[in-house]
Design a protein around this motif. Sequence first.
Motif, PDB file in Angstrom:
ATOM      1  N   ASP A   2       0.932  -1.357   0.179  1.00 39.77           N
ATOM      2  CA  ASP A   2      -0.075  -0.540   0.120  1.00 39.77           C
ATOM      3  C   ASP A   2       0.805   1.391  -0.048  1.00 39.77           C
ATOM      4  O   ASP A   2       1.835   1.258   0.519  1.00 39.77           O
ATOM      5  CB  ASP A   2      -0.620   0.190   1.127  1.00 39.77           C
ATOM      6  CG  ASP A   2      -1.765   1.069   1.084  1.00 39.77           C
ATOM      7  OD1 ASP A   2      -1.783   2.169   0.446  1.00 39.77           O
ATOM      8  OD2 ASP A   2      -2.634   1.136   2.456  1.00 39.77           O
ATOM      9  N   LEU A   3       0.396   2.383  -0.522  1.00 34.22           N
ATOM     10  CA  LEU A   3       1.495   3.195  -1.160  1.00 34.22           C
ATOM     11  C   LEU A   3       0.676   4.452  -0.636  1.00 34.22           C
ATOM     12  O   LEU A   3       1.673   5.566  -0.578  1.00 34.22           O
ATOM     13  CB  LEU A   3       1.871   3.459  -2.614  1.00 34.22           C
ATOM     14  CG  LEU A   3       3.019   2.347  -2.842  1.00 34.22           C
ATOM     15  CD1 LEU A   3       2.916   2.559  -4.479  1.00 34.22           C
ATOM     16  CD2 LEU A   3       4.169   2.149  -2.575  1.00 34.22           C
ATOM     17  N   ARG A   4      -0.526   4.834  -0.409  1.00 32.29           N
ATOM     18  CA  ARG A   4      -0.995   5.574   0.558  1.00 32.29           C
ATOM     19  C   ARG A   4       0.002   6.303   1.593  1.00 32.29           C
ATOM     20  O   ARG A   4       0.482   5.799   2.502  1.00 32.29           O
ATOM     21  CB  ARG A   4      -2.536   5.680   0.725  1.00 32.29           C
ATOM     22  CG  ARG A   4      -2.890   4.780   0.142  1.00 32.29           C
ATOM     23  CD  ARG A   4      -4.494   4.516   0.476  1.00 32.29           C
ATOM     24  NE  ARG A   4      -5.245   3.893  -0.658  1.00 32.29           N
ATOM     25  CZ  ARG A   4      -6.157   3.106  -0.803  1.00 32.29           C
ATOM     26  NH1 ARG A   4      -6.637   2.335  -0.264  1.00 32.29           N
ATOM     27  NH2 ARG A   4      -7.179   2.485  -1.700  1.00 32.29           N
ATOM     28  N   ARG A   5      -0.140   7.429   1.721  1.00 34.04           N
ATOM     29  CA  ARG A   5       0.614   7.758   2.869  1.00 34.04           C
ATOM     30  C   ARG A   5      -0.852   8.524   4.018  1.00 34.04           C
ATOM     31  O   ARG A   5       0.324   8.333   4.987  1.00 34.04           O
ATOM     32  CB  ARG A   5       0.976   9.448   1.998  1.00 34.04           C
ATOM     33  CG  ARG A   5       1.396   9.983   1.009  1.00 34.04           C
ATOM     34  CD  ARG A   5       2.211  11.550   0.739  1.00 34.04           C
ATOM     35  NE  ARG A   5       1.187  11.690  -0.565  1.00 34.04           N
ATOM     36  CZ  ARG A   5       0.861  12.419  -0.789  1.00 34.04           C
ATOM     37  NH1 ARG A   5       1.695  13.903  -0.661  1.00 34.04           N
ATOM     38  NH2 ARG A   5       0.382  12.603  -2.887  1.00 34.04           N
ATOM     39  N   HIS A   6      -1.703   8.144   3.746  1.00 36.69           N
ATOM     40  CA  HIS A   6      -2.701   8.353   4.950  1.00 36.69           C
ATOM     41  C   HIS A   6      -3.910   7.419   5.275  1.00 36.69           C
ATOM     42  O   HIS A   6      -3.610   6.244   4.335  1.00 36.69           O
ATOM     43  CB  HIS A   6      -3.532   9.421   4.653  1.00 36.69           C
ATOM     44  CG  HIS A   6      -2.471  10.547   4.800  1.00 36.69           C
ATOM     45  ND1 HIS A   6      -2.067  11.785   5.419  1.00 36.69           N
ATOM     46  CD2 HIS A   6      -3.130  12.006   3.459  1.00 36.69           C
ATOM     47  CE1 HIS A   6      -1.972  12.835   4.681  1.00 36.69           C
ATOM     48  NE2 HIS A   6      -2.295  12.687   3.787  1.00 36.69           N
ATOM     49  N   HIS A   7      -4.059   7.436   6.435  1.00 40.66           N
ATOM     50  CA  HIS A   7      -4.632   5.818   6.998  1.00 40.66           C
ATOM     51  C   HIS A   7      -5.797   6.047   5.999  1.00 40.66           C
ATOM     52  O   HIS A   7      -6.375   6.938   6.701  1.00 40.66           O
ATOM     53  CB  HIS A   7      -4.531   5.732   8.555  1.00 40.66           C
ATOM     54  CG  HIS A   7      -5.550   4.372   8.532  1.00 40.66           C
ATOM     55  ND1 HIS A   7      -4.729   3.194   8.575  1.00 40.66           N
ATOM     56  CD2 HIS A   7      -6.613   4.421   9.217  1.00 40.66           C
ATOM     57  CE1 HIS A   7      -5.776   2.420   8.769  1.00 40.66           C
ATOM     58  NE2 HIS A   7      -6.504   3.280   9.452  1.00 40.66           N
ATOM     59  N   ARG A   8      -6.817   4.869   5.251  1.00 40.39           N
ATOM     60  CA  ARG A   8      -7.688   4.970   5.637  1.00 40.39           C
ATOM     61  C   ARG A   8      -8.538   4.702   5.901  1.00 40.39           C
ATOM     62  O   ARG A   8      -8.519   3.629   6.626  1.00 40.39           O
ATOM     63  CB  ARG A   8      -8.057   4.665   4.259  1.00 40.39           C
ATOM     64  CG  ARG A   8      -7.955   5.281   2.829  1.00 40.39           C
ATOM     65  CD  ARG A   8      -7.902   5.610   1.571  1.00 40.39           C
ATOM     66  NE  ARG A   8      -7.278   6.443   0.384  1.00 40.39           N
ATOM     67  CZ  ARG A   8      -8.041   6.772  -0.671  1.00 40.39           C
ATOM     68  NH1 ARG A   8      -8.854   5.837  -0.843  1.00 40.39           N
ATOM     69  NH2 ARG A   8      -7.353   7.672  -1.176  1.00 40.39           N
ATOM     70  N   PHE A   9      -9.684   5.129   6.792  1.00 40.41           N
ATOM     71  CA  PHE A   9     -11.050   4.643   7.475  1.00 40.41           C
ATOM     72  C   PHE A   9     -12.519   4.385   6.919  1.00 40.41           C
ATOM     73  O   PHE A   9     -12.461   5.180   5.156  1.00 40.41           O
ATOM     74  CB  PHE A   9     -11.055   5.646   8.623  1.00 40.41           C
ATOM     75  CG  PHE A   9      -9.675   6.001   9.726  1.00 40.41           C
ATOM     76  CD1 PHE A   9     -10.142   4.929  11.004  1.00 40.41           C
ATOM     77  CD2 PHE A   9      -9.431   7.091   9.153  1.00 40.41           C
ATOM     78  CE1 PHE A   9      -8.775   5.797  11.720  1.00 40.41           C
ATOM     79  CE2 PHE A   9      -8.101   7.752   9.905  1.00 40.41           C
ATOM     80  CZ  PHE A   9      -7.840   7.142  11.332  1.00 40.41           C
ATOM     81  N   PRO A  10     -12.959   3.182   7.301  1.00 41.76           N
ATOM     82  CA  PRO A  10     -13.990   2.381   6.852  1.00 41.76           C
ATOM     83  C   PRO A  10     -15.397   2.831   6.788  1.00 41.76           C
ATOM     84  O   PRO A  10     -15.288   3.737   8.072  1.00 41.76           O
ATOM     85  CB  PRO A  10     -13.943   0.640   6.758  1.00 41.76           C
ATOM     86  CG  PRO A  10     -13.399   0.729   8.473  1.00 41.76           C
ATOM     87  CD  PRO A  10     -11.912   1.531   7.800  1.00 41.76           C
ATOM     88  N   VAL A  11     -15.625   3.849   6.101  1.00 42.43           N
ATOM     89  CA  VAL A  11     -17.140   4.404   6.041  1.00 42.43           C
ATOM     90  C   VAL A  11     -18.016   4.133   5.443  1.00 42.43           C
ATOM     91  O   VAL A  11     -18.142   3.383   4.449  1.00 42.43           O
ATOM     92  CB  VAL A  11     -17.084   5.817   6.146  1.00 42.43           C
ATOM     93  CG1 VAL A  11     -15.902   6.417   7.105  1.00 42.43           C
ATOM     94  CG2 VAL A  11     -16.436   6.349   4.665  1.00 42.43           C
ATOM     95  N   GLN A  12     -19.196   4.806   5.639  1.00 44.14           N
ATOM     96  CA  GLN A  12     -21.169   4.756   5.091  1.00 44.14           C
ATOM     97  C   GLN A  12     -21.479   5.773   4.927  1.00 44.14           C
ATOM     98  O   GLN A  12     -21.867   5.835   5.422  1.00 44.14           O
ATOM     99  CB  GLN A  12     -21.490   3.270   5.309  1.00 44.14           C
ATOM    100  CG  GLN A  12     -20.419   2.075   5.464  1.00 44.14           C
ATOM    101  CD  GLN A  12     -21.018   1.383   3.871  1.00 44.14           C
ATOM    102  OE1 GLN A  12     -22.027   1.690   3.666  1.00 44.14           O
ATOM    103  NE2 GLN A  12     -20.102   1.449   3.375  1.00 44.14           N
TER     104      GLN A  12
END
Length: 107
Positions: A2-12
Motif C-alpha cells: 500500500d503506497l498511500r500516505r494516509h491511513h484510510r478509515f472504512p465509512v458509509q
Amino acid sequence: MDLRRHHRFPVQFQSMFSGPKLNESFGTMLNLSEGGCGIQTDSQVYPGMQLTLQLHVPNEDAPIKIEQAAVHWNRVGEIGLGFITVSPAERQRLGHLIERMNNEQKI
C-alpha cells in the motif's frame, strides 16, 4: 504493498460530486483519509477528471466540502479520489472527523 500516505478509515457516508462535464452525481463513500477517499457509484468518471465533492457525515449540520478532487482510478462501480484543494475551515472539519474515527478505532 500500500503506497498511500494516509491511513484510510472504512465509512458509509453519502456523497455528492460534480465536475465541468458531470452533473450532480451521488455515491456512497466507502473509505476516507486526510488525502482522499473511495466512493461506490454508478457515475461515469475517468482518471484525471477534477470534481467538487460533498461528504454528508451523519450528525453533522452541513456537508464537508472538498473544493477540488482528482479521480485517481475507477473500477466497475467504484472510484478513488485524491483531495487537491480544501479550504482551511473544511480541512479542519475533516481533520476533526479523522481524529474522531482514529480514537474510536483504538477503543
